[in-house]
Design a protein around this motif. Structure first.
Motif, PDB file in Angstrom:
ATOM      1  N   ASN A   1      -6.229  -3.928   1.630  1.00 18.93           N
ATOM      2  CA  ASN A   1      -6.681  -4.025   0.236  1.00 18.93           C
ATOM      3  C   ASN A   1      -6.733  -2.653  -0.422  1.00 18.93           C
ATOM      4  N   TYR A   2      -7.213  -1.655   0.320  1.00 20.56           N
ATOM      5  CA  TYR A   2      -7.291  -0.303  -0.234  1.00 20.56           C
ATOM      6  C   TYR A   2      -5.905   0.324  -0.370  1.00 20.56           C
ATOM      7  N   LEU A   3      -5.017   0.022   0.554  1.00 22.26           N
ATOM      8  CA  LEU A   3      -3.642   0.527   0.454  1.00 22.26           C
ATOM      9  C   LEU A   3      -2.943  -0.077  -0.760  1.00 22.26           C
ATOM     10  N   TYR A   4      -3.151  -1.358  -0.981  1.00 25.08           N
ATOM     11  CA  TYR A   4      -2.581  -2.022  -2.164  1.00 25.08           C
ATOM     12  C   TYR A   4      -3.125  -1.385  -3.444  1.00 25.08           C
ATOM     13  N   PHE A   5      -4.442  -1.211  -3.518  1.00 26.94           N
ATOM     14  CA  PHE A   5      -5.048  -0.611  -4.704  1.00 26.94           C
ATOM     15  C   PHE A   5      -4.523   0.805  -4.911  1.00 26.94           C
ATOM     16  N   SER A   6      -4.402   1.563  -3.818  1.00 24.65           N
ATOM     17  CA  SER A   6      -3.894   2.932  -3.907  1.00 24.65           C
ATOM     18  C   SER A   6      -2.454   2.940  -4.414  1.00 24.65           C
ATOM     19  N   GLY A   7      -1.638   2.015  -3.931  1.00 23.92           N
ATOM     20  CA  GLY A   7      -0.238   1.949  -4.365  1.00 23.92           C
ATOM     21  C   GLY A   7      -0.093   1.641  -5.843  1.00 23.92           C
ATOM     22  N   VAL A   8      -0.813   0.646  -6.334  1.00 25.92           N
ATOM     23  CA  VAL A   8      -0.691   0.308  -7.751  1.00 25.92           C
ATOM     24  C   VAL A   8      -1.328   1.373  -8.636  1.00 25.92           C
TER      25      VAL A   8
ATOM     26  N   VAL B   1       0.927   1.296 -12.022  1.00 25.78           N
ATOM     27  CA  VAL B   1       1.186  -0.110 -12.319  1.00 25.78           C
ATOM     28  C   VAL B   1      -0.101  -0.750 -12.819  1.00 25.78           C
ATOM     29  N   GLY B   2      -1.184  -0.569 -12.063  1.00 23.18           N
ATOM     30  CA  GLY B   2      -2.501  -1.050 -12.477  1.00 23.18           C
ATOM     31  C   GLY B   2      -2.527  -2.509 -12.854  1.00 23.18           C
ATOM     32  N   TYR B   3      -2.310  -3.396 -11.909  1.00 21.61           N
ATOM     33  CA  TYR B   3      -2.281  -4.833 -12.193  1.00 21.61           C
ATOM     34  C   TYR B   3      -3.587  -5.346 -12.770  1.00 21.61           C
ATOM     35  N   GLY B   4      -4.688  -4.699 -12.444  1.00 21.89           N
ATOM     36  CA  GLY B   4      -5.973  -5.110 -12.995  1.00 21.89           C
ATOM     37  C   GLY B   4      -6.677  -6.175 -12.193  1.00 21.89           C
ATOM     38  N   ASP B   5      -6.163  -6.524 -11.020  1.00 24.28           N
ATOM     39  CA  ASP B   5      -6.840  -7.536 -10.217  1.00 24.28           C
ATOM     40  C   ASP B   5      -8.034  -6.965  -9.461  1.00 24.28           C
ATOM     41  N   PHE B   6      -8.009  -5.656  -9.171  1.00 23.97           N
ATOM     42  CA  PHE B   6      -9.129  -4.979  -8.530  1.00 23.97           C
ATOM     43  C   PHE B   6      -9.683  -3.928  -9.492  1.00 23.97           C
TER      44      PHE B   6
END
Length: 132
Positions: free
Chosen positions: A80-87, A92-97
């Motif tokens: 989850n943290y790797l995904y957040f770090s990537g976006v 990209v900032g999808y805004g889901d987190f």
């Protein structure tokens, strides 16, 4: 344990940034494969280091929440943290987190690095072409 991870991640990020700006082995061309790989690996390293930093911060409490109305905490897992770090680093900032607490500052810092490193890459390539 969490503070050790945070310190290690911050040191790794700083070492990667220093390496990027201090190493001056570039080919004089508009596109340098060497510079591209260097940028790719530095960005990947910084992204992973920020994920470790976030993971370390998350050990002490909630630092990511879902951006839904109930705002439940995101499960504490490295993926989850790797995904957040990537976006975040890729802007990209999808805004889901949503980051909360100290993570908000580090997310801003990571986003700035994600914007400034590619800009520095292009400036170095253009500057080296001008010196030719």
């Amino acid at each position: 344990m969490g503070s050790l991870l945070v310190i290690g991640a911050i040191l790794f990020i700083l070492i990667n940034l220093i390496y990027f700006f201090k190493n001056k082995e570039f080919k004089y061309s508009y596109f340098s494969t060497k510079m591209f790989y260097k940028l790719f690996f530095v960005l990947t390293g910084v992204m992973i280091a920020f994920a470790v930093l976030y993971y370390g911060l998350g050990i002490n409490g909630t630092v990511l929440r879902y951006s839904m109305p109930d705002g439940e905490p995101v499960p504490h897992s490295f993926t989850n943290y790797l995904y957040f770090s990537g976006v975040t680093i890729l802007a990209v900032g999808y805004g889901d987190f949503l980051p909360v607490g100290h993570l908000r500052f580090f997310a801003l810092l990571e986003a700035a690095i994600g914007l400034l490193l590619p800009s520095a890459y292009f400036m170095k390539v253009l500057n080296s072409k001008d010196r030719e």
